[in-house]
Design an enzyme around this catalytic site. Structure first.
Site, PDB file in Angstrom:
ATOM      1  N   ASP A 141       0.852  -1.181   0.000  1.00  0.00           N
ATOM      2  CA  ASP A 141       0.000   0.000   0.000  1.00  0.00           C
ATOM      3  C   ASP A 141       0.893   1.238   0.000  1.00  0.00           C
ATOM      4  O   ASP A 141       2.016   1.201   0.512  1.00  0.00           O
ATOM      5  CB  ASP A 141      -0.908   0.014   1.230  1.00  0.00           C
ATOM      6  CG  ASP A 141      -1.981  -1.071   1.188  1.00  0.00           C
ATOM      7  OD1 ASP A 141      -2.394  -1.441   0.076  1.00  0.00           O
ATOM      8  OD2 ASP A 141      -2.399  -1.527   2.261  1.00  0.00           O
ATOM      9  N   ASP A 159      -6.937  -1.394  -4.632  1.00  0.00           N
ATOM     10  CA  ASP A 159      -8.041  -1.111  -3.710  1.00  0.00           C
ATOM     11  C   ASP A 159      -8.995  -0.082  -4.308  1.00  0.00           C
ATOM     12  O   ASP A 159     -10.219  -0.203  -4.180  1.00  0.00           O
ATOM     13  CB  ASP A 159      -7.505  -0.583  -2.377  1.00  0.00           C
ATOM     14  CG  ASP A 159      -6.618  -1.581  -1.652  1.00  0.00           C
ATOM     15  OD1 ASP A 159      -6.802  -2.793  -1.849  1.00  0.00           O
ATOM     16  OD2 ASP A 159      -5.743  -1.133  -0.889  1.00  0.00           O
TER      17      ASP A 159
END
Length: 183
Positions: A141, A159
């Site tokens: 991330d 995401d």
């Protein structure tokens, strides 16, 4: 061979076969286009994550102070680090969900272009994170946002594709049911 329907209409056996073949080709085309979109999303996602590994590791790049920064983070769980440390469970759940998507949304379905795009983005996002989870044991991330002193959980392009496609598909579904009138 010719059959007569109860209402007096006639249909040939050849016509039924032709219709079935056309439907089969359309379904294969739906699947092919959806998977092409998914593949493109995975490639973009993995390329961005490669860049994040190369240039963000160990540092934070503030893009907009007190709002947005790039911060390399390893997430061993799912969203908001749920199920951290349960890699095998998350991989199995992902495969089950992909199977669910196939059987209920792709297999034997006549999809509109917007549905192909939405499902393609959803599958691409899911696969992008699955690749990380299988090969690294965690998801990379790097997008960090802060809203009114609340630090939103760090996330990635995959995401964004997952969440965005879900909202997009809901909007498409609702817009078919509710007649929109612009004045």
């Amino acid at each position: 061979m010719e059959y007569e329907w109860g209402n007096g209409g006639r249909v040939t056996f050849h016509c039924l076969i032709k219709s079935w073949e056309d439907t089969k080709k359309e379904k294969e085309f739906n699947m092919k286009k959806t998977l092409q979109i998914s593949f493109a999303i995975v490639v973009v996602d993995q390329f961005i994550k490669f860049l994040a590994r190369m240039f963000l590791m160990g540092q934070e790049i503030v893009v907009i102070p007190k709002f947005f920064s790039l911060l390399y983070t390893l997430n061993p769980g799912a969203a908001w680090s749920l199920f951290s440390g349960n890699r095998i469970f998350l991989i199995l759940i992902t495969f089950l969900f992909l199977g669910f998507l196939y059987f209920f949304f792709l297999k034997d379905q006549h999809l509109k272009i917007v549905e192909k795009v939405g499902i393609g983005f959803l599958i691409g996002g899911i696969l992008g994170n699955l690749v990380d989870r299988i090969f690294f044991g965690y998801v990379i991330d790097y997008l960090s946002f802060t809203f009114f002193n609340y630090s939103f959980p760090i996330f990635n392009f995959a995401d964004t594709c997952i969440v965005g496609s879900i909202f997009f598909l809901i909007f498409v579904s609702v817009s078919e049911v509710i007649p929109w009138k612009l004045k």
